[in-house]
Structures are given as C-alpha cells and as structure tokens.
Design a protein around this motif. Structure first.
Motif, mmCIF file in Angstrom:
data_model
loop_
_atom_site.group_PDB
_atom_site.id
_atom_site.type_symbol
_atom_site.label_atom_id
_atom_site.label_comp_id
_atom_site.label_asym_id
_atom_site.label_seq_id
_atom_site.Cartn_x
_atom_site.Cartn_y
_atom_site.Cartn_z
ATOM 1 N N GLY A 49 0.927 -1.181 0.146
ATOM 2 C CA GLY A 49 0.145 -0.016 -0.164
ATOM 3 C C GLY A 49 0.795 1.515 -0.044
ATOM 4 N N ASN A 50 2.097 1.264 -0.296
ATOM 5 C CA ASN A 50 2.889 2.428 -0.178
ATOM 6 C C ASN A 50 3.070 2.942 -1.768
ATOM 7 O OD1 ASN A 50 3.800 2.138 2.527
ATOM 8 N ND2 ASN A 50 4.774 0.434 2.112
ATOM 9 N N ARG A 51 3.122 4.245 -1.776
ATOM 10 C CA ARG A 51 3.517 4.610 -3.025
ATOM 11 C C ARG A 51 4.961 4.896 -3.425
ATOM 12 N NH1 ARG A 51 -0.896 6.713 -0.939
ATOM 13 N NH2 ARG A 51 -0.076 8.678 -0.398
ATOM 14 N N LEU A 52 5.640 4.541 -4.518
ATOM 15 C CA LEU A 52 6.888 5.195 -4.778
ATOM 16 C C LEU A 52 6.723 5.971 -5.945
ATOM 17 C CD1 LEU A 52 8.443 1.624 -4.532
ATOM 18 C CD2 LEU A 52 8.379 3.315 -2.911
ATOM 19 N N ILE A 53 7.252 7.156 -5.783
ATOM 20 C CA ILE A 53 6.989 8.087 -6.835
ATOM 21 C C ILE A 53 8.478 8.487 -7.224
ATOM 22 C CG2 ILE A 53 6.247 10.612 -7.489
ATOM 23 C CD1 ILE A 53 4.572 10.525 -4.881
ATOM 24 N N PHE A 54 8.647 7.934 -8.651
ATOM 25 C CA PHE A 54 10.096 8.240 -9.376
ATOM 26 C C PHE A 54 9.946 9.659 -9.958
ATOM 27 C CE2 PHE A 54 9.560 3.773 -8.529
ATOM 28 C CZ PHE A 54 10.793 3.466 -7.979
ATOM 29 N N CYS A 55 10.759 10.275 -10.069
ATOM 30 C CA CYS A 55 10.721 11.766 -10.391
ATOM 31 C C CYS A 55 11.936 12.372 -11.058
ATOM 32 C CB CYS A 55 10.195 12.568 -9.368
ATOM 33 S SG CYS A 55 11.185 12.832 -7.803
ATOM 34 N N THR A 56 11.717 13.087 -11.986
ATOM 35 C CA THR A 56 12.879 13.836 -12.633
ATOM 36 C C THR A 56 12.554 15.389 -12.888
ATOM 37 O OG1 THR A 56 13.322 11.872 -14.104
ATOM 38 C CG2 THR A 56 14.300 14.030 -14.755
ATOM 39 N N ASP A 57 13.385 16.057 -12.460
ATOM 40 C CA ASP A 57 13.252 17.514 -12.811
ATOM 41 C C ASP A 57 12.984 18.215 -14.238
ATOM 42 O OD1 ASP A 57 13.397 18.793 -10.501
ATOM 43 O OD2 ASP A 57 15.379 18.703 -10.203
ATOM 44 N N ARG A 58 12.075 18.652 -14.576
ATOM 45 C CA ARG A 58 11.822 19.131 -15.999
ATOM 46 C C ARG A 58 12.590 20.343 -16.191
ATOM 47 N NH1 ARG A 58 6.804 18.513 -15.845
ATOM 48 N NH2 ARG A 58 5.975 20.600 -15.615
ATOM 49 N N PRO A 59 13.451 20.241 -17.241
ATOM 50 C CA PRO A 59 14.201 21.740 -17.545
ATOM 51 C C PRO A 59 13.283 22.915 -17.746
ATOM 52 C CG PRO A 59 14.618 20.042 -19.182
ATOM 53 C CD PRO A 59 13.554 19.617 -18.186
ATOM 54 N N ASN A 60 12.198 22.885 -18.245
ATOM 55 C CA ASN A 60 11.561 23.941 -18.701
ATOM 56 C C ASN A 60 9.931 23.834 -18.161
ATOM 57 O OD1 ASN A 60 13.375 25.597 -19.846
ATOM 58 N ND2 ASN A 60 13.064 24.255 -21.590
ATOM 59 N N PRO A 61 9.508 24.012 -16.914
ATOM 60 C CA PRO A 61 8.334 23.601 -16.423
ATOM 61 C C PRO A 61 7.473 24.834 -16.926
ATOM 62 C CG PRO A 61 9.658 24.712 -14.581
ATOM 63 C CD PRO A 61 10.429 24.386 -15.761
ATOM 64 N N THR A 62 6.210 24.094 -17.301
ATOM 65 C CA THR A 62 4.862 24.817 -17.943
ATOM 66 C C THR A 62 4.426 25.870 -16.798
ATOM 67 O OG1 THR A 62 4.209 22.932 -18.868
ATOM 68 C CG2 THR A 62 2.709 24.578 -18.959
ATOM 69 N N PRO A 63 4.555 27.037 -17.311
ATOM 70 C CA PRO A 63 4.231 28.195 -16.484
ATOM 71 C C PRO A 63 2.823 28.228 -16.018
ATOM 72 C CG PRO A 63 4.920 29.293 -18.598
ATOM 73 C CD PRO A 63 5.114 27.584 -18.627
ATOM 74 N N GLN A 64 2.380 28.619 -14.800
ATOM 75 C CA GLN A 64 0.684 28.570 -14.546
ATOM 76 C C GLN A 64 0.206 29.936 -15.038
ATOM 77 O OE1 GLN A 64 -1.153 25.983 -13.220
ATOM 78 N NE2 GLN A 64 0.607 24.746 -14.018
#
Length: 115
Positions: A100-115
């Motif tokens: 029941g645990n969540r493993l969140i694998f992540c990578t920084d995105r160089p140009n995040p979408t502006p909000q």
C-alpha cells in the motif's frame, strides 16, 4: 518482506531493486531490510508501529521517461506505469507496492510549464 515474503517477480524485482541487507534479532522475528534501485536505498520493516501503511516516498532518477519505458517493456502484469507532468516542474511516475505504499520516481523538467 524477505525474499520469501516479497517473492520472485515482486514489484521490487520489477522495479530493479536489489536487497542490500536483511536483519532479524532472532529467527522468526520481524524483518528489517534494505533495497537499492541505484544510488538510493530504502529500508523496509515488518516491525509493528515502524511506519504507517500507505506512505509515499519520492525517488529522484536521471530520466523517469526512460525508466518508465524500460518498466513497461517488461510487461509486468501488476503495473503499467505512466509519467505525469506536474505543474511544479517535475515529471512523476507513481507505482504502488503490495503493502500500500506509493513509490514516486521523479525527474526535474528543465522548462516547467508556467501557470
């Protein structure tokens, strides 16, 4: 959570994790163990009260898209992960383990979408 508990073909095998240690105070007592996918190591415990089921952890990887593609190529019957673009500039791939645990694998995105 030992190799016997995790079993062959477990989600941790699927993710490419390898055991680094297993420890018990005595035979037939709860297991404490380490697993390593790459440079990150996670610890799992069968001891009552060590942690809450349903926890989430974030694990940074070099390229979550490549990792996701490699996992899906295995055609594991219990997971077909995908990558989500997060508004805070990360690409995330979430996989739940059998506990029941969540493993969140992540990578920084160089140009995040502006909000």
């Amino acid at each position: 959570m030992s190799q016997k508990t995790l079993g062959r073909g477990s989600s941790y095998d699927f993710l490419g994790f390898t055991p680094t240690f297993e420890f018990r105070f005595e035979p037939h007592t709860p297991l404490y163990m380490g697993l390593r996918p790459d440079s990150c190591e996670i610890h799992l415990s069968e001891h009552f009260g060590d942690a809450s089921p349903g926890a989430s952890i974030r694990i940074e990887v070099d390229d979550v898209h490549r990792y996701c593609k490699a996992l899906n190529a295995k055609s594991y019957r219990h997971a077909r992960p995908g990558v989500q673009h997060q508004p805070w500039g990360m690409d995330d791939m979430t996989i739940s383990d059998p506990f029941g645990n969540r493993l969140i694998f992540c990578t920084d995105r160089p140009n995040p979408t502006p909000q």
